[in-house]
Design an enzyme around this catalytic site. Structure first.
Site, PDB file in Angstrom:
ATOM      1  CB  CYS A  82      38.258  42.090  39.930  1.00 64.33           C
ATOM      2  SG  CYS A  82      40.098  41.866  39.587  1.00 64.33           S
ATOM      3  CB  THR A  83      33.215  42.647  39.267  1.00 57.94           C
ATOM      4  OG1 THR A  83      33.580  43.825  38.849  1.00 57.94           O
ATOM      5  CG2 THR A  83      31.888  42.991  39.287  1.00 57.94           C
TER       6      THR A  83
END
Length: 193
Positions: A82-83
């Site tokens: 996600c990051t």
């Protein structure tokens, strides 16, 4: 498991998600008139935005040095990344805008308070929307997964033209390439005048 570095990932060690058909129904749908709280302290109704909007959704971003939601987070297909996905959209933001995206948003079911901290830490030039109550997710029947008692959106990206979903990226893997794939699509499919 402690997340040592949220950005450096060996994708060959992470299981890729498969296309389970969970997003097959989305192309052509009108976006529902639901207001979502954004990290810039506004309320955003995606159905009211004119022009082309890019929304990338993800399960949840991590916090450096914090324990993962579950021990085997990295082994859940589609969970990890996600990051890196968010940072890739950050890094290509100006190009996305230059190729016709009037708006770019991140979306997850995390709280606005958490997302606001993350947006500041990652220096995001776009707002991230919180669907903590799952209203938007349920209205569109977005693909989700259940982890540690939480309902999380599976990673995807939507191209929305005048409130209609015109393209869907799903499944997304590896996540850090999603922004580049979206940019390539935008270049090949310019906004119609």
């Amino acid at each position: 498991m402690t997340q040592k570095n949220l950005l450096e990932v060996d994708w060959s060690q992470i299981p890729a998600p498969t296309d389970d058909g969970g997003a097959a129904h989305l192309k052509g749908l009108m976006v529902p008139a639901i207001s979502l709280l954004a990290t810039d302290d506004t309320s955003v109704n995606l159905s009211a935005l004119p022009g082309r909007t890019v929304v990338f959704a993800y399960p949840r971003t991590g916090e450096p040095g914090k324990i993962s939601l579950v021990d085997d987070w990295d082994m859940i297909p589609g969970a990890r990344g996600c990051t890196p996905q968010t940072c890739a959209f950050r890094d290509l933001f100006a190009e996305l805008k230059a190729t016709g995206a009037s708006h770019v948003f991140g979306l997850s079911t995390q709280s606005n308070a958490y997302q606001t901290e993350m947006a500041s830490r990652l220096h995001l030039p776009f707002p991230v929307l919180s669907d903590e109550k799952l209203a938007f997710t349920r209205a569109l029947n977005l693909p989700t997964m259940e982890v540690a008692g939480l309902t999380l959106i599976k990673r995807l990206a939507l191209i929305i033209d005048d409130a209609r979903i015109t393209h869907v990226f799903y499944p997304v893997f590896p996540p850090d390439r999603n922004a580049g794939d979206v940019l390539d699509w935008l270049k090949a499919n310019p906004v119609k005048a």
